[in-house]
Enzyme design. Sequence first.
Site, PDB file in Angstrom:
ATOM      1  N   GLN A 221      12.533 -28.967  38.869  1.00 38.12           N
ATOM      2  CA  GLN A 221      11.485 -28.041  39.375  1.00 38.12           C
ATOM      3  C   GLN A 221      10.566 -28.805  40.113  1.00 38.12           C
ATOM      4  O   GLN A 221       9.923 -27.877  40.767  1.00 38.12           O
ATOM      5  CB  GLN A 221      10.987 -27.276  38.095  1.00 38.12           C
ATOM      6  CG  GLN A 221      12.081 -26.352  37.254  1.00 38.12           C
ATOM      7  CD  GLN A 221      11.578 -25.774  36.248  1.00 38.12           C
ATOM      8  OE1 GLN A 221      11.809 -25.995  35.170  1.00 38.12           O
ATOM      9  NE2 GLN A 221      10.310 -25.101  36.307  1.00 38.12           N
ATOM     10  N   ARG A 368       8.372 -20.455  31.184  1.00 38.09           N
ATOM     11  CA  ARG A 368       8.099 -19.249  31.863  1.00 38.09           C
ATOM     12  C   ARG A 368       6.698 -18.931  31.642  1.00 38.09           C
ATOM     13  O   ARG A 368       6.463 -17.764  31.107  1.00 38.09           O
ATOM     14  CB  ARG A 368       9.238 -18.316  31.433  1.00 38.09           C
ATOM     15  CG  ARG A 368       9.327 -17.429  32.619  1.00 38.09           C
ATOM     16  CD  ARG A 368      10.648 -16.425  32.665  1.00 38.09           C
ATOM     17  NE  ARG A 368      10.502 -15.536  33.525  1.00 38.09           N
ATOM     18  CZ  ARG A 368      11.330 -14.507  34.155  1.00 38.09           C
ATOM     19  NH1 ARG A 368      12.436 -14.722  33.256  1.00 38.09           N
ATOM     20  NH2 ARG A 368      11.359 -14.122  35.039  1.00 38.09           N
ATOM     21  N   CYS A 369       5.591 -19.581  31.594  1.00 37.70           N
ATOM     22  CA  CYS A 369       4.316 -19.435  31.552  1.00 37.70           C
ATOM     23  C   CYS A 369       3.575 -20.482  32.102  1.00 37.70           C
ATOM     24  O   CYS A 369       4.017 -21.606  32.462  1.00 37.70           O
ATOM     25  CB  CYS A 369       3.902 -19.187  29.998  1.00 37.70           C
ATOM     26  SG  CYS A 369       3.797 -20.766  29.114  1.00 37.70           S
ATOM     27  N   GLU A 738       6.266 -15.106  35.390  1.00 33.90           N
ATOM     28  CA  GLU A 738       6.178 -15.352  34.098  1.00 33.90           C
ATOM     29  C   GLU A 738       5.427 -14.342  33.423  1.00 33.90           C
ATOM     30  O   GLU A 738       5.381 -14.244  31.925  1.00 33.90           O
ATOM     31  CB  GLU A 738       5.559 -16.554  33.738  1.00 33.90           C
ATOM     32  CG  GLU A 738       4.028 -16.662  34.224  1.00 33.90           C
ATOM     33  CD  GLU A 738       3.477 -18.313  34.487  1.00 33.90           C
ATOM     34  OE1 GLU A 738       2.468 -18.048  34.133  1.00 33.90           O
ATOM     35  OE2 GLU A 738       4.260 -18.930  34.533  1.00 33.90           O
TER      36      GLU A 738
END
Length: 784
Positions: A221, A368-369, A738
């Site tokens: 990523q 996802r945050c 997110e």
Amino acid sequence: MTQEHTAEHWLGRSVKRKEDDRFLQGKGNYVDDINLPGMLHMSILRSPVAHARIISIDTSAAEALPGVVAVVTGELLAQHNLAWMPTLSGDTQAVLATDKVRMQGQEVACVIAEDPYVAHDALELIEVDYDPLPVVVTPQQSLEPGAPVIRDDKEDKHDNRVYHWEAGDAEATARAFEQADRVVSFDTFYPRCHPAPMETCGCVADVNPVTGKATIYMTSQAPHVHRTVFALVAGLPEHNIQIISPDIGGGFGNKVPVYPGYVVATAASLLIGRPVKWIEDRTGNLISTGFARDFYMKGQLALDNDGKMLGLRVNMLSDQGYAYADAQPSKLRAGLFHIVTGSYDIPAAHVVTDGAYTNKAPGGVAYRCSFRVTEASFFIERLVQTAAYELGIDPVELRRRNFIKPEQFPYTSATGFVYDSGNYEQAMDKALEMLGYEDLKAEQARAREEGKLLGIGLASFTEVVGAGPSKDYDILGLKMFDSAELRVHPTGKAILKIGVQTQGQGHETTFAQIVANELGIPPQDILVQHGDTDNTPYGLGTYASRSTPTAGAATAMVSRKLREKARQLAAHLLEVAPEDLEWVGDRFQVRGAPDRQTTIQEAAFAAYTNHPQGMEAGLEGVTYYDPPNMTYPFGTYAVAVEVDRGTGQWKVRRVVAVDDCGVRINPMIVEGQIMGGLTEGFAMAAMELITFDELGNCIGSNFSDYLIPTSWETPKFELGETVTPSPHHPIGAKGVGESATVGSPAAFVNAVVDALAHAGVRELEMPIGPDKVWKALAEAGLAE
Ligand code: CDP
């Protein structure tokens, strides 16, 4: 007469995803699709025990297996000073174990073979003699005096504390609590879960024996950051490392850390002189790579009798596993948990955060945050609901009385965040209207009289995304700006190269829309490239919804730079002064003579064929954008559930999600992001759990034990929006990737608790299976 020219608008349009042409035809190019001539295959031997001294490793039988080329152990790596590597949080993590194993699933040895099956079979021939040690599986155990010191490899480490970090004002908070009429306490645990991307981690490392150039295809990523880490770990010159992240099958924070498999495959390719492929299996991914949460939180809210919040105190304790390896900004070692005051105007707050080593996989990644914001949002939204019950005020009303008001923005929170913009009441009202809150409340009261249980749960979350201002945020000292490079070719077609890395979010479409919006070149004429460190400008990668706030802003800014050059070119072509030209979305017109015009394509052609003397040829530029602030998306999620008093089963009746991410570039993609996040939020509330037994055995190491939702369980979502632009973002956008994962778990839990709240139930720990509900029903005298 001249017809008024109107250019097409490219923001707010659900342009179909360009990348789907290849994905829908099964023509994606993932790491496992890369096959190079002479390529070898690597498999990893993992520790079956969670804590043990390694007495010996015998690799001779494995080495003798036909097809095996090499067996790599920690001892071999130590000879090259590669047995340990730095983590993105400035800690160290073993590449291959030397002295001890410190978690189940730890990498102990790697087999490199001509064929992946031989590599796998050879693992069984490696004999490892382990001397078991006492195992620490919770952070509470870990911080007890006398607990075994897990990181005794570090000379100066005599306990298991990773960090202690405070935010806010302890004295002001103590005063607020003295003045309070009411104090409400809440204590909860956010269990361990795993991002579990569809594609596991992997790489193909190809070190050219002649040039020494390392080309590493990798599920990353953050390719640029990983290249820098590789340069530091391996001592390879950075210009001789090229990291290519091709299509990535989901990341969700799991593909941010550097994993041992990448390092060993690269070292093996360097030593053997042939490409080496490593593709992780599902169990390897679930037991050894960046997990999420595992977070204990307790705190108190001070209020007056009218329900006005006066102060907040929170203590949290995080299980970091055996290495501190998530990518936390170095200024905020506990991540952004300090945003725990949420959407509320709480004048005083004090947050104490501690992290502890345990014999578990490292991680605590931003699943996802933004770093730990999910935990913070969950805590405050559960606490506010508890306070509403304790004070006898409707949870909607309690929120309304305490929301930060629109006129208070920019708002500085008690822990020091400066919220850019928001209108929390508007988002909540929209959600209530969509849900039909008042009617549902009346139905709930009637249902209770009939002995039926209906619950309504809300969460009015505030997110903080877009790391970040470089003065505040860095990873290992690398400042968290991001970049975009744009080149418009003579025929007016463009290539945009960005420093962030998509994993399925649709950047190839939305970033092209940003350029289209600024320059009027249609998205189909813009190729978006990312994920190749030789061919994209430096960036910090994609996680924590940072792409749109950072690289998205850089894209708008570089487009504007090119537009200004195009203005000079147009002025030259039209023989007028640049300031006499007016931009109308895709062309310049002469003020007062609009039929004299130059399109962006004509200006681009002139940049290569007819540029004025003294001007540099070409139409290209690069922008490194340092955002002045984070962006603060927000929203209200409302959930209604029915609970069966006989079985403890709960069924979702409605999910209403109102999101505000400022200006939406592509509403269809935004809605997809929100639906994915809601599914994850539901899954955490209902089913996803990774636990460990007292010996540190991971329970949740495959998809039979670790339950992720399918479309069968997933409820239907009803989406709504409000639009409060970010004042500092060039196109007014905030991140959204997110939000729903951050905001929704509390809404689901609040709904199930609400169904039982009239009988005094205040807490149901996630994941809420029917067993837990049934127990609560029985204790509350509600079971049938
Ligand atoms: O960093 P990441 O891509 O995961 O998150 P993001 O920046 O929130 O973007 C997720 C996707 O939604 C991207 O394709 C964005 O361009 C798109 N998006 C949008 O269309 N409008 C917004 N206001 C925010 C994101």
